[in-house]
Design an enzyme around this catalytic site. Structure first.
Site, PDB file in Angstrom:
ATOM      1  N   ASP A  48      71.869  38.800  40.472  1.00 54.66           N
ATOM      2  CA  ASP A  48      71.517  40.214  40.448  1.00 54.66           C
ATOM      3  C   ASP A  48      72.386  40.903  39.402  1.00 54.66           C
ATOM      4  O   ASP A  48      73.187  40.275  38.731  1.00 54.66           O
ATOM      5  CB  ASP A  48      71.738  40.848  41.825  1.00 54.66           C
ATOM      6  CG  ASP A  48      73.199  41.114  42.063  1.00 54.66           C
ATOM      7  OD1 ASP A  48      74.017  40.248  41.692  1.00 54.66           O
ATOM      8  OD2 ASP A  48      73.550  42.172  42.598  1.00 54.66           O
ATOM      9  N   TYR A  90      65.069  37.180  41.993  1.00 51.86           N
ATOM     10  CA  TYR A  90      66.284  37.562  42.712  1.00 51.86           C
ATOM     11  C   TYR A  90      66.076  37.560  44.230  1.00 51.86           C
ATOM     12  O   TYR A  90      66.843  36.963  44.988  1.00 51.86           O
ATOM     13  CB  TYR A  90      66.797  38.950  42.292  1.00 51.86           C
ATOM     14  CG  TYR A  90      67.751  39.474  43.342  1.00 51.86           C
ATOM     15  CD1 TYR A  90      69.032  38.952  43.436  1.00 51.86           C
ATOM     16  CD2 TYR A  90      67.325  40.388  44.313  1.00 51.86           C
ATOM     17  CE1 TYR A  90      69.888  39.336  44.454  1.00 51.86           C
ATOM     18  CE2 TYR A  90      68.172  40.782  45.328  1.00 51.86           C
ATOM     19  CZ  TYR A  90      69.445  40.260  45.400  1.00 51.86           C
ATOM     20  OH  TYR A  90      70.272  40.625  46.417  1.00 51.86           O
ATOM     21  N   GLU A 114      66.773  43.381  51.661  1.00 53.81           N
ATOM     22  CA  GLU A 114      66.645  43.011  50.250  1.00 53.81           C
ATOM     23  C   GLU A 114      65.604  43.870  49.530  1.00 53.81           C
ATOM     24  O   GLU A 114      65.793  44.272  48.394  1.00 53.81           O
ATOM     25  CB  GLU A 114      66.307  41.527  50.102  1.00 53.81           C
ATOM     26  CG  GLU A 114      67.461  40.597  50.456  1.00 53.81           C
ATOM     27  CD  GLU A 114      68.713  40.863  49.627  1.00 53.81           C
ATOM     28  OE1 GLU A 114      68.601  41.424  48.523  1.00 53.81           O
ATOM     29  OE2 GLU A 114      69.813  40.515  50.093  1.00 53.81           O
TER      30      GLU A 114
END
Length: 328
Positions: free
Chosen positions: A133, A115, A32
């Site tokens: 996102d 996010y 991520e």
DNA sequence: TATACGTGGAG
DNA sequence: TCTCCAAGTAT
């Protein structure tokens, strides 16, 4: 809508290592961080090496932050490497080395915003979280609002809509999130959407309206001649160097021939520095600008400036500062 | 809310 | 070539 997207996802999803059954929460977290503003294809090899070298947060936390910056390579936005290192330290200290599954705990970590906190909760822990996102925002913008692109900044309405669309069950919600994201990444793309292959084509407001153009234009980032380019060029040299880079020599590259800071015994800079040095030579004619960029990098913790005594310089670069290197 | 922050592939 | 843009965050 759920059935159509999830069915499409099960048939077309990319096989990615951070989606494998035996992945760890840490592996997902690393992915991520790396995927923030960075395409999958470039993340893949760096992610593999990173996880091989640092299989757990504690492994990374035990290293100097400079090693994280070096291993980050050319992924871009190297401050992410620093933040991931700091987050690993926080996890080791505050969470017993386990990646938190609570969004609030995740949000408190360096480099973790709305996010990423939601993504880790959902993808690493299977929790129900509102993941929003750029891909998901674009899919919703087109299918439900008839707009080619979402607004530059996230709106409350968007967040509310996403929450309303989220399946009630944890596992369903997690799959829904990743499925919509994948649809945005592979089909409902920003530039040339493949509406013919879209499972939502029949119900897409934007497509029905004839795919009207966006009414606004994204800011558009300038690059040539910017501080960012200068920082990137300096860091490219420092990242690859095995020895501290002499600042005076670095400054000389701004006016003289490309040699000095990275020149080996052969007197010729390694080929991988050429580009960065060329940038320095073309941009850096103002030494103050280079020093300012160095100060900025040091202020961000991306490099360490040292004076003649080898002590970390807290002042401005140029006041007795002799070398620049990655931080401890 | 607007800006700064890297990099390189695609169209 | 050159512009656009990619799973954002912090200030």
């Amino acid at each position: 809508m759920h059935a159509a997207v999830i069915d499409w996802y099960r048939r077309h999803a990319r096989v990615l290592p951070w989606r494998s059954a035996d992945r760890t929460a840490w592996a997902v977290m690393v992915s991520e961080f790396m995927l923030q503003q960075t395409p999958v294809g470039r993340v893949l090899p760096v992610w593999e090496e990173w996880l091989r070298r640092w299989p757990s947060p504690a492994d990374l936390a035990a290293e100097p932050s400079g090693e994280a910056v070096r291993a980050w390579g050319r992924l871009g936005y190297p401050r992410r490497a620093l933040r991931l290192h700091a987050a690993a330290a926080a996890i080791t200290e505050r969470h017993g080395g386990r990646v938190p599954d609570d969004e609030a705990d995740l949000l408190a970590l360096p480099g973790v915003g709305a996010y990423t906190a939601a993504a880790i909760a959902a993808f690493a822990h299977g929790r129900r979280a509102v993941v929003l996102d750029t891909n998901i925002r674009r899919v919703f913008s087109r299918t439900l609002q008839g707009q080619a692109l979402p607004r530059p900044s996230m709106t409350v309405a968007e967040s509310r809509l996403a929450r309303a669309l989220l399946p009630a069950d944890d596992a369903d919600a997690a799959e829904w999130n990743v499925a919509v994201m994948e649809l945005g990444a592979l089909v409902c793309t920003a530039r040339a959407p493949r509406c013919d292959d879209c499972p939502l084509a029949a119900r897409c407001t934007w497509l029905a309206a004839g795919r009207p153009a966006a009414d606004h234009r994204p800011p558009g980032q300038t690059w040539a001649g910017t501080t960012r380019q200068l920082r990137g060029a300096i860091l490219a040299v420092v990242r690859e160097a095995t020895e501290p880079v002499d600042v005076a020599a670095l400054l000389r590259t701004t006016t003289g021939p490309v040699d000095g800071p990275t020149a080996g015994s052969s007197g010729k800079p390694p080929v991988r520095y050429r580009r960065a040095l060329a940038v320095l030579a073309s941009l850096g004619h103002d030494d103050d600008r280079v020093r300012a960029a160095l100060d900025g990098l040091a202020a961000d913790g991306l490099v360490q400036l040292e004076d003649t005594d080898g002590v970390g310089a807290r002042g401005r670069a140029g006041n007795g500062v002799r070398t620049v290197r990655l931080p401890d």
